[in-house]
Design a protein around this motif. Structure first.
Motif, mmCIF file in Angstrom:
data_model
loop_
_atom_site.group_PDB
_atom_site.id
_atom_site.type_symbol
_atom_site.label_atom_id
_atom_site.label_comp_id
_atom_site.label_asym_id
_atom_site.label_seq_id
_atom_site.Cartn_x
_atom_site.Cartn_y
_atom_site.Cartn_z
ATOM 1 N N UNK A 259 -0.173 -18.766 17.359
ATOM 2 C CA UNK A 259 -0.555 -17.353 17.443
ATOM 3 C C UNK A 259 -1.973 -17.249 18.004
ATOM 4 N N UNK A 260 -2.164 -16.392 18.997
ATOM 5 C CA UNK A 260 -3.480 -16.237 19.627
ATOM 6 C C UNK A 260 -4.359 -15.208 18.934
ATOM 7 N N UNK A 261 -3.734 -14.217 18.306
ATOM 8 C CA UNK A 261 -4.492 -13.144 17.656
ATOM 9 C C UNK A 261 -3.663 -12.555 16.523
ATOM 10 N N UNK A 262 -4.336 -12.073 15.488
ATOM 11 C CA UNK A 262 -3.674 -11.412 14.368
ATOM 12 C C UNK A 262 -4.287 -10.029 14.192
ATOM 13 N N UNK A 263 -3.426 -9.016 14.073
ATOM 14 C CA UNK A 263 -3.862 -7.646 13.792
ATOM 15 C C UNK A 263 -3.229 -7.240 12.471
ATOM 16 N N UNK A 264 -4.050 -7.041 11.465
ATOM 17 C CA UNK A 264 -3.582 -6.812 10.097
ATOM 18 C C UNK A 264 -3.784 -5.348 9.710
ATOM 19 N N UNK A 265 -2.686 -4.580 9.699
ATOM 20 C CA UNK A 265 -2.735 -3.150 9.430
ATOM 21 C C UNK A 265 -1.921 -2.765 8.202
ATOM 22 N N UNK A 266 -1.522 -3.734 7.398
ATOM 23 C CA UNK A 266 -0.639 -3.470 6.260
ATOM 24 C C UNK A 266 -1.397 -2.829 5.103
ATOM 25 N N UNK A 267 -0.680 -2.020 4.350
ATOM 26 C CA UNK A 267 -1.273 -1.395 3.159
ATOM 27 C C UNK A 267 -0.534 -0.127 2.784
ATOM 28 N N UNK A 268 -0.312 0.070 1.498
ATOM 29 C CA UNK A 268 0.354 1.285 1.015
ATOM 30 C C UNK A 268 -0.527 2.502 1.296
ATOM 31 N N UNK A 269 0.060 3.623 1.752
ATOM 32 C CA UNK A 269 -0.733 4.830 2.009
ATOM 33 C C UNK A 269 -1.566 5.236 0.805
ATOM 34 N N UNK A 270 -2.826 5.557 1.040
ATOM 35 C CA UNK A 270 -3.755 5.762 -0.066
ATOM 36 C C UNK A 270 -3.683 7.172 -0.664
ATOM 37 N N UNK A 271 -3.167 8.125 0.099
ATOM 38 C CA UNK A 271 -3.228 9.514 -0.354
ATOM 39 C C UNK A 271 -1.883 10.074 -0.815
ATOM 40 N N UNK A 272 -0.850 9.248 -0.872
ATOM 41 C CA UNK A 272 0.489 9.772 -1.153
ATOM 42 C C UNK A 272 0.741 10.051 -2.632
ATOM 43 N N UNK A 273 0.020 9.369 -3.521
ATOM 44 C CA UNK A 273 0.274 9.508 -4.954
ATOM 45 C C UNK A 273 -1.043 9.599 -5.716
ATOM 46 N N UNK B 232 -2.267 -0.120 -4.526
ATOM 47 C CA UNK B 232 -3.072 0.088 -3.319
ATOM 48 C C UNK B 232 -3.880 -1.157 -2.990
ATOM 49 N N UNK B 233 -4.469 -1.740 -4.002
ATOM 50 C CA UNK B 233 -5.297 -2.934 -3.789
ATOM 51 C C UNK B 233 -4.447 -4.125 -3.360
ATOM 52 N N UNK B 234 -3.417 -4.418 -4.124
ATOM 53 C CA UNK B 234 -2.649 -5.632 -3.871
ATOM 54 C C UNK B 234 -1.883 -5.573 -2.554
ATOM 55 N N UNK B 235 -1.468 -4.366 -2.146
ATOM 56 C CA UNK B 235 -0.756 -4.241 -0.867
ATOM 57 C C UNK B 235 -1.648 -4.600 0.309
ATOM 58 N N UNK B 236 -2.957 -4.540 0.105
ATOM 59 C CA UNK B 236 -3.925 -4.916 1.138
ATOM 60 C C UNK B 236 -4.462 -6.328 0.913
ATOM 61 N N UNK B 237 -4.832 -6.611 -0.310
ATOM 62 C CA UNK B 237 -5.504 -7.875 -0.595
ATOM 63 C C UNK B 237 -4.585 -9.086 -0.426
ATOM 64 N N UNK B 238 -3.360 -8.988 -0.925
ATOM 65 C CA UNK B 238 -2.485 -10.163 -0.928
ATOM 66 C C UNK B 238 -2.160 -10.634 0.483
ATOM 67 N N UNK B 239 -1.766 -9.705 1.347
ATOM 68 C CA UNK B 239 -1.380 -10.114 2.697
ATOM 69 C C UNK B 239 -2.595 -10.589 3.505
ATOM 70 N N UNK B 240 -3.747 -9.975 3.256
ATOM 71 C CA UNK B 240 -4.959 -10.399 3.955
ATOM 72 C C UNK B 240 -5.344 -11.813 3.539
ATOM 73 N N UNK B 241 -5.218 -12.089 2.250
ATOM 74 C CA UNK B 241 -5.515 -13.440 1.761
ATOM 75 C C UNK B 241 -4.526 -14.456 2.332
ATOM 76 N N UNK B 242 -3.257 -14.084 2.409
ATOM 77 C CA UNK B 242 -2.252 -14.977 2.992
ATOM 78 C C UNK B 242 -2.582 -15.305 4.446
ATOM 79 N N UNK B 243 -2.922 -14.285 5.201
ATOM 80 C CA UNK B 243 -3.234 -14.484 6.617
ATOM 81 C C UNK B 243 -4.467 -15.360 6.787
ATOM 82 N N UNK B 244 -5.499 -15.097 5.998
ATOM 83 C CA UNK B 244 -6.717 -15.900 6.090
ATOM 84 C C UNK B 244 -6.428 -17.355 5.737
ATOM 85 N N UNK B 245 -5.590 -17.585 4.726
ATOM 86 C CA UNK B 245 -5.226 -18.947 4.336
ATOM 87 C C UNK B 245 -4.499 -19.666 5.467
#
Length: 295
Positions: A60-74, A84-97
């Motif tokens: 993979x040459x580049x990664x664009x990380x846009x995942x995350x549960x909508x913040x204003x829906x609930x 909200x936190x885990x939907x962003x933190x977990x995947x970002x940590x996975x990608x960085x790893x």
């Protein structure tokens, strides 16, 4: 380039994916529902349903990380805040790893964040150097960014997208506002002095592509128009474009009753400006809100 995109079926992700496909990049998207991804994005993309079976991102040459549960829906219950936190933190940590496990890692990791990083800054002009308010949105974004930055190395630069309200013809915040404004029931939220940092979807997509292709750029970027407006001004311009009145005002007390702690999303704000993007030479197409809303 071979580009991996998370959150590709969201508002920004769909537009970014189509743009990059049009530029003949090879796109792989991460989606728990491949059928939905193919329906929304077409058959030209490759789809991964999980990162669990990946050992590295050498191809993979580049990664664009846009995942995350909508913040204003609930409402922000303790459980929803955790989602909200885990939907962003977990995947970002996975990608960085995975990036760190790669012998030939992606050259750039572009990872989502939000102007909520700064908290409610009242009337203060907000550049990337401003000290934040320590509140929930800052805590969410700060950890999100910290996890992304663990992927930084001599081989991988990390860009952080501190995004404002993205304006698009279909979807996003504007789609939620339009029905009320078209009925003549739209108007100012609270006192209306809080700033509304906005960006047109085309500028958002083009700015991501700019960060992707300029290999000296890294760190945080305010993904907002150079022309922030307060809520009262935004409401008046939107109503004018729709040729509807906007004389109603939603009291702050009612908004807090309905939204709870998340009311800060509409009663607070950031007078954010894209200093680092402009310093890097990026030119915005939409600096005028009325023009952006008419497109």
């Amino acid at each position: 380039m071979h580009i991996l995109i998370t959150g590709a079926t969201g508002l920004i992700g769909r537009a970014v994916t189509q743009k990059l496909l049009s530029l003949s990049h090879q796109i792989t998207v991460l989606s728990r529902s491949p059928r939905k991804a193919f329906d929304l994005l077409g058959q030209k993309v490759t789809c991964w349903s999980t990162l669990s079976d990946q050992q590295h991102l050498n191809n993979v040459d580049a990664v664009i990380n846009l995942a995350g549960e909508p913040i204003a829906d609930k409402r922000w219950t303790a459980q929803q805040k955790e989602r909200l936190c885990q939907s962003r933190w977990q995947i970002t940590e996975q990608l960085a790893t995975l990036i760190n496990a790669s012998s030939h890692p992606p050259s750039v990791f572009i990872s989502g964040s939000a102007v909520g990083f700064y908290g409610d800054k009242k009337q203060e002009v907000v550049t990337e150097e401003i000290s934040p308010q320590d509140e929930f949105t800052h805590q969410l974004c700060a950890r999100w960014e910290q996890l992304a930055l663990t992927a930084a190395s001599d081989q991988t630069r990390v860009c952080l997208l501190r995004t404002g309200v993205v304006l698009a013809a279909k979807g996003g915040a504007l789609a939620k506002m339009l029905p009320l404004f078209r009925l003549g029931l739209g108007g100012t939220m609270g006192e209306g002095h809080q700033y509304f940092p906005w960006i047109h979807i085309d500028d958002m997509v083009n700015a991501i592509d700019y960060l992707l292709t300029h290999d000296t750029l890294g760190g945080p970027y305010n993904m907002v128009s150079p022309s922030p407006l307060c809520n009262e001004q935004f409401s008046a311009i939107l109503a004018s474009v729709l040729r509807r009145p906007a004389f109603l005002r939603a009291p702050a007390s009612l908004i807090r009753l309905l939204m709870g702690e998340s009311a800060v999303l509409v009663l607070g704000g950031q007078r954010a400006v894209p200093k680092r993007l402009q310093d890097a030479g990026f030119c915005f197409r939409y600096c005028d809100l009325e023009e952006a809303l008419r497109e």
